[in-house]
Design a protein around this motif. Structure first.
Motif, short mmCIF file in Angstrom:
data_model
loop_
_atom_site.label_atom_id
_atom_site.label_comp_id
_atom_site.label_asym_id
_atom_site.label_seq_id
_atom_site.Cartn_x
_atom_site.Cartn_y
_atom_site.Cartn_z
N LEU A 91 0.85 -1.19 0.00
CA LEU A 91 0.00 0.00 0.00
C LEU A 91 0.89 1.24 0.00
CD1 LEU A 91 -2.49 -1.22 2.75
CD2 LEU A 91 -2.82 -1.35 0.28
N PRO A 92 1.49 1.57 -1.15
CA PRO A 92 2.43 2.71 -1.20
C PRO A 92 1.79 4.04 -0.86
CG PRO A 92 1.88 1.94 -3.41
CD PRO A 92 1.33 0.92 -2.46
N PHE A 93 0.46 4.11 -0.95
CA PHE A 93 -0.26 5.34 -0.61
C PHE A 93 -0.59 5.41 0.88
CE2 PHE A 93 -2.87 2.04 -2.50
CZ PHE A 93 -3.81 1.79 -1.51
N LEU A 94 -0.23 4.35 1.62
CA LEU A 94 -0.45 4.33 3.07
C LEU A 94 0.82 3.88 3.77
CD1 LEU A 94 -4.00 2.66 3.25
CD2 LEU A 94 -3.46 5.05 3.67
N LYS A 95 1.91 4.59 3.50
CA LYS A 95 3.21 4.19 4.03
C LYS A 95 3.24 4.14 5.56
CE LYS A 95 6.00 5.65 0.06
NZ LYS A 95 6.39 4.27 -0.28
N ASP A 96 2.44 4.97 6.21
CA ASP A 96 2.42 4.97 7.67
C ASP A 96 1.87 3.67 8.25
OD1 ASP A 96 3.49 7.47 7.67
OD2 ASP A 96 1.60 8.53 8.05
N HIS A 97 1.21 2.89 7.42
CA HIS A 97 0.65 1.61 7.87
C HIS A 97 1.50 0.43 7.44
CE1 HIS A 97 -2.96 3.53 9.38
NE2 HIS A 97 -3.11 4.16 8.23
N HIS A 98 2.70 0.71 6.93
CA HIS A 98 3.66 -0.34 6.57
C HIS A 98 4.71 -0.48 7.67
CE1 HIS A 98 3.54 -1.85 2.29
NE2 HIS A 98 2.52 -1.02 2.28
N GLU A 99 5.06 -1.74 7.95
CA GLU A 99 6.21 -2.05 8.81
C GLU A 99 6.96 -3.19 8.12
OE1 GLU A 99 4.95 -2.91 12.79
OE2 GLU A 99 3.90 -0.98 13.04
N ASP A 100 7.62 -2.85 6.99
CA ASP A 100 8.19 -3.87 6.12
C ASP A 100 9.29 -4.69 6.77
OD1 ASP A 100 6.45 -2.92 4.20
OD2 ASP A 100 7.92 -1.62 3.25
N ASP A 101 9.93 -4.15 7.79
CA ASP A 101 11.02 -4.87 8.45
C ASP A 101 10.56 -5.64 9.69
OD1 ASP A 101 12.88 -3.90 6.60
OD2 ASP A 101 13.18 -2.06 7.74
#
Length: 258
Positions: A91-101
């Motif tokens: 979801l590149p438009f919701l980066k704050d909801h990413h925790e890829d690590d």
């Protein structure tokens, strides 16, 4: 499966790699030119090949290297390799909801994406639990795609128009955690294989219960015709698989030397 069918008429031989996943099609359904093989261990370039050489190979030339399978078998004279890795949630438009690590098992109660194999913290695979004004249609796997998505859209419309109520956030979170323990994390978490009708039934029961409370129009889930068609489809598939199995066994028996 679809790619193998598409390239079958122009390829001499096709190898389909499988790691023995839960949702693999039966190899009996593969086109005749296709051989299913096990997982790949590594790719090895020929010693004389310069890895930095970007010169394009002729279409008639095989890749200058060997594919090593985990079984120890080695494949050569391969002309093309197609990577079919499946879908990744992003979801590149919701980066704050990413925790890829973050490891998938360490997902917080607010994150949506960790390793990309599933979406976290969704109620009924639709509503973002911390803030249900964010919702998703089409997350589940292995469904009758468009009818299932339409039922989800009905739920979204009912909630956002005030014709259906979501449970309290703490209850939604408890239900979500319980589901993770029952189904496990990862891609299978969103699978509705074999239980799509139950999922839709439960959605409609919830929506129609609240529709009666608010005087709204009742909604219809899967019809009797849908259930009959699905049953007939499953029966046809089983007959086809049985037929292909008999043909394959007959071919194996006739090919054995006397």
């Amino acid at each position: 499966m679809d790619i193998a069918r598409e390239i079958g008429p122009v390829a001499n031989n096709i190898y389909q790699v499988s790691r023995g996943g839960t949702f693999d099609f039966s190899p009996i359904l593969l086109p005749k030119k296709v051989t299913r093989i096990g997982a790949i261990e590594s790719f090895e370039l020929s010693p004389q090949h310069n890895a930095s050489d970007n010169q394009a190979l002729s279409p008639k030339e095989p890749i200058p290297g060997t594919i090593v399978l985990k079984s120890g078998e080695r494949l050569s004279d391969i002309h093309r390799i197609i990577l079919c890795t499946g879908y990744h949630f992003c979801l590149p438009f919701l980066k704050d909801h990413h925790e890829d690590d973050t490891a998938i098992e360490n997902a917080s109660d607010t994150v949506l994406v960790t390793d990309g194999t599933q979406l976290h913290n969704l109620h009924e695979d639709i509503f973002y639990i911390p803030d249900p004004t964010l919702a998703f249609i089409g997350v589940p796997f292995y469904t009758a795609t468009f009818s299932l998505f339409e039922f989800q859209a009905m739920a979204l419309a009912a909630v956002w128009s005030g014709r259906a109520d979501l449970p309290a956030k703490d209850i939604m979170q408890e239900q979500y955690v319980k589901r993770t323990k029952e189904k496990g994390l990862g891609r299978n978490f969103h699978s509705l294989k074999g239980v799509e009708d139950v999922y839709v039934r439960d959605l409609m029961m919830w929506l129609n219960r609240d529709a009666q409370k608010y005087g709204a129009k009742l909604l219809q889930g899967h019809t009797e015709e849908w259930h009959a068609a699905r049953t007939a489809w499953l029966a046809r598939n089983k007959l086809k698989l049985d037929e292909l199995e008999r043909e394959r066994n007959s071919g194996l028996q006739t090919s054995v030397p006397a």
